[in-house]
Design an enzyme around this catalytic site. Structure first.
Site, PDB file in Angstrom:
ATOM      1  N   LYS B  60       0.522  -1.073   0.130  1.00 45.22           N
ATOM      2  CA  LYS B  60       0.281  -0.129   0.005  1.00 45.22           C
ATOM      3  C   LYS B  60       1.140   0.706  -0.080  1.00 45.22           C
ATOM      4  CE  LYS B  60      -3.737   1.463   2.436  1.00 45.22           C
ATOM      5  NZ  LYS B  60      -4.829   1.574   3.868  1.00 45.22           N
ATOM      6  N   SER B 135      -9.414   1.001   3.080  1.00 50.94           N
ATOM      7  CA  SER B 135      -8.876   2.258   2.181  1.00 50.94           C
ATOM      8  C   SER B 135      -7.670   1.308   1.440  1.00 50.94           C
ATOM      9  CB  SER B 135      -8.188   3.541   3.155  1.00 50.94           C
ATOM     10  OG  SER B 135      -7.317   2.629   4.021  1.00 50.94           O
ATOM     11  N   SER B 159      -9.665  -1.503   6.900  1.00 46.83           N
ATOM     12  CA  SER B 159      -9.050  -0.875   5.617  1.00 46.83           C
ATOM     13  C   SER B 159      -8.812  -2.033   5.275  1.00 46.83           C
ATOM     14  CB  SER B 159      -8.682   0.306   5.677  1.00 46.83           C
ATOM     15  OG  SER B 159      -9.489   1.834   5.878  1.00 46.83           O
TER      16      SER B 159
END
Lengths: 101, 470
Positions: B60, B135, B159
């Site tokens: 990420k 996310s 997330s």
């Protein structure tokens, strides 16, 4: 129910947070923040008398280490992402108003 | 099946090239550094042999890497090149893994759909008209579409688990303090935690063992022994006591999600577990509590983006205050601004006690609910999300409705407990449904054993999205 927050407050918070907002943003944030604040108001229903606040779920306190120098970023590395620099310094607009000589 | 590191990395990079034009889960690939590192690994393999030798990992883009950029999905960091690697990156490299791509996310990990990225929206591989969740949407999709076998995501409030549920992969949020946050760009420091993503519990266990453990650079990382989670997967657990939280099966739960999750409960009964109802009485206050705390912490953490030391700076500031304000206006997207505003308000003079302090007290009660429940059961079961993946744009105009997409997830972050999402079936339209399991602090091994037992008896985790089948 009256709006939780007015445009003047939105502008005040934006100033505290150093955010420059457009008029449209002020108006949409007023509406959205009001409805979010109205939602979080439900915490008021909970009786929290005598309840201690939890800032961290896993309480770790007094974490000590020996005070020995280690490697760190070099000045060049620290400045590598600077939008403006005058090595070995970061360059920023004038902060203190000077009297003109 | 002993592919070289170069072969494994090339395959991942090729799959990204083939599929990412449509999925848009990657912000940038690290072709050059990944290939170079793979070559080195082939020349000098790590000793002892590592289970992650040559394994391609997607990371990420809020986790700092010296290879490539670290953008956080934000314009304000669009050109940021980290001068150091996050702790988890060092650990992965030492284990012989290779970072092949930095993945898309909601800006600064603030969102539940990956639509808040400043660059583009990521698509759900099971239905490109739907969101992948967020996310950590990019990392999750990279694994779901089998572009890479492993990925790292991060959680502040669901997330990893929420997108894992939407895309049919296995994702874990470790205990707060299990994994060092050094090099994770801070959103809400008392909630943030990096976590592993893989197809199944075995992959997650393998990654967790590598990234977990004390790091002096994160004083909140906890000095607890790190077991060999993978070796423990098949250990007998005795009769597992599973409590299902009745509050997570109430109003708002999609009927198909309910049906699939109830079937999973039946499966656990068949496997010999005892499954019974428990209660988490303060569940209704989770989202309100979470959003006050996370925005308050975010407003403080994101003060560092001031256009001075790194990141974007506005072109012609009128004065130094204007440099901050205009820089932040130009650099941040609307959800980030909204959260900074809400957090600043909750912390501001006159409102601190009513909002922030109140939320911290409710947080204690939410945590106590779990401590109480774990006296009766070993793990808590629930749906991961109230609905399957929603359509792109469906919730974009209503921040509050978007926040409620994480309604079953945020309590674990507030309480600091570990939680996992595993694939447990599909809706009639073919969308994945996730099962959430939560356990007491540092009981990751138990969670992974329970997930593994289920995955030995089912094959939902092994199904591939049709568009990426090969």
């Amino acid at each position: 129910m009256p709006s939780k927050i007015d445009e003047a407050q939105v502008r005040h918070i934006a100033h505290l947070a150093r955010l420059k907002l457009t008029d449209e943003e002020v108006s949409s944030f007023r509406e959205q923040l009001s409805s979010i604040l109205e939602y979080v108001e439900k915490l008021g229903e909970v009786n929290t008398d005598g309840v201690e606040p939890t800032a961290h779920a896993i309480a770790v306190c007094n974490v000590f280490r020996d005070d020995v120098p280690g490697t760190s970023l070099t000045p060049d590395q620290a400045l590598a992402n600077a939008p403006a620099k005058d090595a070995p310094f970061f360059k920023v607009p004038k902060v203190l108003e000077q009297e003109t000589a | 099946m002993s592919a070289t590191a170069v072969e494994r990395v090339s395959l991942a990079l090729r799959r990204i090239r083939e599929h990412d034009a449509m999925l848009k889960c990657v912000i940038h690939t690290l072709d050059e550094s990944a290939t170079q590192r793979a070559r080195l690994l082939d020349t000098a393999p790590p000793t002892p042999a590592s289970p992650l030798f040559g394994a391609p990992v997607a990371v990420k883009d809020n986790i700092c890497t010296t290879d490539g950029l670290t953008t956080c999905g934000s314009k304000i960091l669009a050109n940021f090149k980290s001068p150091y690697d996050a702790h988890v990156i060092e650990r992965l490299r030492d284990a012989g893994a290779v970072i092949v791509a930095k993945t898309n996310l909601d800006e600064f990990a603030m969102g539940s759909s990956t639509e808040n990225s400043a660059f583009f929206s990521t698509r759900n591989p099971w239905d490109p008209e739907r969101v992948p969740g967020g996310s950590s949407g990019g990392s999750i999709v990279a694994v779901a579409a089998r572009l890479v076998p492993y990925a790292l995501g991060s959680e502040t409030g669901g997330s990893i688990r929420q997108p894992a549920s939407f895309c049919g992969v296995t994702g874990l949020k470790p205990t707060y303090g299990r994994v060092s946050r050094f090099g994770l760009v801070a959103f809400a420091s008392s909630l943030d935690q990096i976590g592993p993503v893989a197809v199944d519990a075995r992959g997650v266990a393998r990654l967790l063992r590598i990234i977990a453990g004390r790091d002096p650079r994160d004083s909140t990382s906890v000095d607890e022994p790190v077991p060999d989670y993978e070796a423990m997967l098949d250990e007998p657990t005795g009769k597992l006591r599973i409590g299902y939280a009745k509050e997570y099966f109430g109003e708002g739960l999609h009927p198909e999600t309910r049906r699939v999750v109830e079937a999973a409960m039946e499966m656990y009964r068949k496997l010999g577990a005892e499954v019974f109802e428990i209660s988490l009485p303060h569940s209704a206050y989770t989202i309100a509590c979470y959003y006050l705390i996370c925005t308050a912490e975010a407003s403080s953490n994101l003060a560092r983006f001031d256009g001075v030391r790194y990141g974007h700076r506005t072109a012609e500031p009128a004065d130094y205050i204007d440099m901050y304000s205009a820089t932040r206006d130009e650099g941040f997207g609307s959800e980030v601004k909204r959260r900074i505003m809400l957090g600043t308000y909750a912390l501001s003079s006159g409102y601190y006690d009513a909002y922030y302090l109140k939320a911290l007290k409710v947080r204690t009660l939410i945590k106590n609910d779990f401590l109480e429940a774990f006296k009766k059961c070993d793990v808590i079961l629930s749906p991961t999300t109230p609905t399957p993946a929603f359509k792109l744009g469906e919730k974009s105009d209503n921040p509050l409705e978007m926040y409620l997409a994480d309604i079953y997830n945020c309590a674990a972050n507030l309480a600091g407990i570990p939680a996992i999402s595993i694939p447990c079936g599909f809706t009639d339209a073919g969308l994945p449904v996730g099962l959430q399991l939560m356990a007491p602090h540092f009981a990751e091994a138990r969670l992974l054993q329970a997930a593994h037992a289920y995955q030995q008896a089912t094959d939902f985790h092994a199904r591939r999205p049709p568009i990426c089948a090969e």
